[in-house]
Enzyme design. Structure first.
Site, PDB file in Angstrom:
ATOM      1  N   GLN A  86      12.611   1.336  -1.586  1.00  0.00           N
ATOM      2  CA  GLN A  86      11.308   0.742  -1.306  1.00  0.00           C
ATOM      3  C   GLN A  86      10.246   1.802  -1.034  1.00  0.00           C
ATOM      4  O   GLN A  86       9.244   1.527  -0.374  1.00  0.00           O
ATOM      5  CB  GLN A  86      11.399  -0.229  -0.123  1.00  0.00           C
ATOM      6  CG  GLN A  86      12.280  -1.434  -0.389  1.00  0.00           C
ATOM      7  CD  GLN A  86      12.185  -2.485   0.701  1.00  0.00           C
ATOM      8  OE1 GLN A  86      11.197  -3.190   0.831  1.00  0.00           O
ATOM      9  NE2 GLN A  86      13.223  -2.580   1.506  1.00  0.00           N
ATOM     10  N   ASP A 113      10.997   4.675  12.108  1.00  0.00           N
ATOM     11  CA  ASP A 113      11.046   3.508  11.232  1.00  0.00           C
ATOM     12  C   ASP A 113      10.317   3.815   9.926  1.00  0.00           C
ATOM     13  O   ASP A 113       9.458   4.696   9.874  1.00  0.00           O
ATOM     14  CB  ASP A 113      10.382   2.324  11.943  1.00  0.00           C
ATOM     15  CG  ASP A 113      10.652   1.000  11.243  1.00  0.00           C
ATOM     16  OD1 ASP A 113      11.553   0.947  10.386  1.00  0.00           O
ATOM     17  OD2 ASP A 113       9.957   0.008  11.562  1.00  0.00           O
ATOM     18  N   GLU A 114      10.641   3.070   8.857  1.00  0.00           N
ATOM     19  CA  GLU A 114      10.003   3.229   7.540  1.00  0.00           C
ATOM     20  C   GLU A 114      10.003   4.697   7.107  1.00  0.00           C
ATOM     21  O   GLU A 114       8.993   5.229   6.621  1.00  0.00           O
ATOM     22  CB  GLU A 114       8.561   2.688   7.573  1.00  0.00           C
ATOM     23  CG  GLU A 114       8.436   1.231   7.946  1.00  0.00           C
ATOM     24  CD  GLU A 114       8.927   0.271   6.865  1.00  0.00           C
ATOM     25  OE1 GLU A 114       9.419   0.749   5.834  1.00  0.00           O
ATOM     26  OE2 GLU A 114       8.812  -0.945   7.066  1.00  0.00           O
TER      27      GLU A 114
END
Length: 765
Positions: free
Chosen positions: A277, A246-247
């Protein structure tokens, strides 16, 4: 963070090389796994590709996709839970992920590994401590422990820790470890660089002798272990057949190396992230990782999650228009079916105080419409910007909380500066003496301070007087006496130097002469820069301080006496502001935060403030293409936090970094299509006052009030007026239009001030 707390599974005692038992999935029913997902989400959840890159736009439901993907692997693909490794960045996120997986499965997820990078590395090192060259009971150093070790190393090498601050040394060590670089891999460079390398080498030896590892070491040592032990690497490649991250846009070099090692050439890997992001380059995150993933894993399928479930379409169109100016991106376009929504509001304030007043008044109106204060967020680029908003909210009696940080007057560097200023006013201020007597370090050791405290207790005198007595009576070793006498002389000389200076110059001199500015300038990275900006904002606070207005509304007994010095009044004001305390987490309060802190959050009403070139984008990034692109991603993150209402504010003039600047609206504002924006007032500054034939300020049309007229008081130039705080004065000038029309009044005691008529409360004297 506790590295040992990441793991929620049940196989803690499983032998390292034990083979997994056969696994039998519970059910093949997939209805609940795909129900409620959009087409792109379903594609990501059910994909059969070995390598999958999910570009998850803001508010597109990425966590849901990740959780449903794991459940799909367990229930449909028949993958054993011990064959799945799920990696995220916080223990909280790992715990929430596991809880949602178990909810989908209807029971425990068994031996599924789900944790942070550091947590997983810690577990592997505990299991393979001998192969990693560690003692079985190795200890983990947190940041404070690490700096204590560095201080001991500096002392053993007879190096001055004021020249080589432990925080700077730890930053150098950790940043190199995050890049996978040991001392032997680094070039010598200039003398200062060679000294840092020497400190890195000696620090590693000290850690090895004591059996300690720091956080950066956890992952680097794990990567090195797997890289040299082919048998161990093969075991974990066979075990973790499916890896999910994730991320992914926030991974650094060594984290990506870890993932590539484990994935090998045949395991399934799914990474979820958003290149738009990626905003943590200053702490080692590499946007290149997500950009190069398709090349490093040939045959990668890319799935774009572009449907947003958070914001209105107008907000998304504006955010898309801004981020499209970046070249380093894989490309996607957010959209929603939640409706167009209202235009973005752009407000051009006269200065930072007008900006804060505008924000607070709009929040008040929003709350009066039965909304919660917690639904409102004030976002800014620099921590130092919070002070003006804090003061405006305090004066409006509106509860607030600085999210993920301290209130302005609670910050370390501000408290350090105020301690020096308090000593200038009162040498007997023991708490301030204790705080800064050896800050920055000046060779005053603990034994010397114990002697000072002992004498102070024995004779019931202040620490200052005890220090003076020990020095004058020569009751200390020569070296200790010289160091302590140097501090006493410094304070006396500072008081002499600032006598008669304006308050702001007194504050600035104290910050510079004390050595605080130099000390924090040596603290590398974003944190050191933020500390310097906060120190300069303290000077700004002093420059704008007015003792009469500051204490006009103070409760009885809390306002200082009229005959105290301006510095004493300012210190009392700071103490009162700090004493207010911010709201508790559970209270309904306005949220203040930096743009870096807001990632992952959402609010119905968002104010992005300080939208000026030099502030946002930050000055250091303007000439740096890559830095400017990260600033633009930061703008994109801020905009996509807003659900319904988004205000973008800039100031025509702002006291910034110690000087008055004329603000140029941020280039990011110019990248938003004009049809998506409503300007609250024209972006022009009126330089000539508008008068009627009678010589009074005209009634002016409010730019956001349609055909209605705003009627400011009919005040003539030269008229005598009375203000509830500043007293009597004479009207000198007028400018502006609409609700922000303002007048300049020369008050007898407070001097010349500009006042916005809407809030001025002026009466004819």
């Amino acid at each position: 963070m506790n590295p040992g707390s990441w793991f929620c599974g049940a196989d803690a005692a499983t032998p390292a090389l034990a083979l997994a038992e056969p696994y039998h999935p519970r059910t093949m029913d997939v209805t609940d796994l795909l129900e409620g997902l959009n087409d792109a989400q379903r594609e990501a959840v059910s994909a059969q590709d070995r390598a999958l890159l999910v570009l998850a736009g803001a508010g597109s439901g990425k966590t849901r996709v990740l959780v449903h993907r794991i459940a799909w692997l367990l229930r449909v693909a028949g993958i054993a839970p011990w064959s799945i490794l799920a990696v995220t960045f916080t223990n909280k996120a790992a715990g929430e992920m596991r809880a949602r997986i178990e909810q989908l499965l209807g029971g425990p997820a068994g031996t599924l590994w789900a944790g942070t990078f550091h947590g997983i590395a810690h577990r592997l090192l505990r299991m393979h401590w001998k192969e990693a060259g560690l003692p079985q009971g190795f200890q983990i150093l947190d940041s404070e422990d690490q700096q204590r070790v560095i201080k001991r190393v500096l002392k053993s090498l007879e190096l001055d820790d004021s020249r080589y601050p432990p925080k700077q040394v730890s930053w150098f060590i950790n940043s190199n470890k995050d890049e996978g670089r040991r001392p032997a891999a680094l070039a010598g460079g200039d003398p200062a660089q060679r000294q840092m390398l020497r400190l890195y080498e000696e620090y590693e030896k000290a850690c090895q002798r004591a059996g300690n590892v720091d956080f950066a070491e956890l992952l680097l040592r794990t990567v090195e272990l797997l890289g040299r032990d082919a048998q161990l690497l093969e075991h974990y490649r066979r075990r973790f057949r499916h890896i999910l991250v994730d991320e992914f846009q926030d991974t650094n070099a060594v984290q990506y190396a870890f993932i590539r090692l484990l994935a090998g050439g045949s395991n399934g890997i799914m990474v979820v992230g958003d290149d738009d992001q990626s905003i943590y380059g200053w702490r080692g995150a590499r946007i290149e990782n997500i950009l190069r993933f398709p090349n490093d894993f040939p045959g990668t399928r890319t799935v774009r999650l572009e449907q947003n479930y958070r914001s209105t379409n107008t907000i998304l169109k504006a955010a898309n228009a801004v981020i499209e100016n970046n070249s380093e991106r894989l490309g996607k376009t957010l959209w929603t079916d939640r409706g167009e929504g209202e235009p973005l509001k752009v407000y051009a304030a006269y200065n930072e105080h007008d900006e804060a007043q505008f924000v607070v008044e709009n929040i008040r109106r929003f709350v009066d419409q039965s909304h919660a204060r917690a639904e409102c967020a004030i976002l800014y680029r620099s921590n130092a910007q919070s002070r003006v908003f804090e003061e405006a909210l305090l004066h409006a009696r509106m509860p607030y909380r600085v999210y993920g940080g301290l209130r302005f007057y609670e910050r370390q560097e501000i408290k350090d500066s105020l301690a020096y200023l308090k000593l200038l006013e009162n040498r007997d201020e023991d708490a301030s003496f204790d705080r800064v007597v050896n800050l920055p370090t000046r060779g005053i050791g603990q034994r010397t301070l114990d002697d000072v405290r002992g004498l102070a207790r024995a004779q019931s005198i202040s620490l200052w007087n005890a220090s003076r007595a020990l020095v004058d009576e020569k009751k200390l070793p020569v070296r200790a006496a010289t160091a302590l006498a140097g501090f006493l002389t410094l304070i006396d000389e500072m008081e002499t130097a600032v006598r008669g200076l304006p308050l702001s110059e007194q504050v600035d001199h104290a910050i510079q002469a004390s050595g605080l500015a130099d000390m924090y300038a040596r603290e590398k990275g974003e944190r050191g820069e933020a500390r310097l900006e906060n120190l300069q904002e303290l000077v700004n606070a002093a420059r704008g301080f007015d003792s009469e207005s500051a204490f006009a509304m103070a409760p009885e007994g809390e306002a200082p006496a009229e005959d105290i010095s301006e510095l004493a009044a300012f210190l009392a004001h700071a103490a009162l502001e700090a004493g207010e305390g911010q709201a508790e987490e559970w209270e309904d309060c306005v949220q203040l935060m930096t743009l870096h802190s807001v990632k992952g959050l959402e609010f119905p009403l968002v104010f992005m403030c300080g939208m000026e070139d030099g502030l946002f984008p930050h000055q250091r990034s303007v000439e740096d293409g890559r830095g400017l692109e990260e600033e633009r991603r930061l703008c994109y993150v801020g905009m996509t936090r807003a659900m319904q209402h988004l205000y973008l504010c800039y100031a025509e003039t702002r006291r910034l970094y110690g000087s008055e600047t004329i603000g140029m609206p941020s280039r990011f504002l110019r990248e938003i299509p004009t049809e998506l924006v409503e300007e609250i007032r024209p972006r022009v500054q009126v330089t000539r006052p508008l008068y009627s034939d009678r010589g009074t300020v005209n009634a002016l049309r409010h730019p956001s009030a349609g055909s209605g007229l705003y009627e400011p008081p009919a005040i003539k130039l030269g008229a005598r007026v009375k203000h509830p705080v500043f007293g009597e004065g004479t009207v000198l000038n007028s400018e502006g239009q609409g609700a922000q029309a303002r007048v300049q009044v020369n008050f007898e005691k407070a001097g010349a001030k500009w006042l916005v008529l809407q809030f001025a409360k002026l009466e004819q004297a």
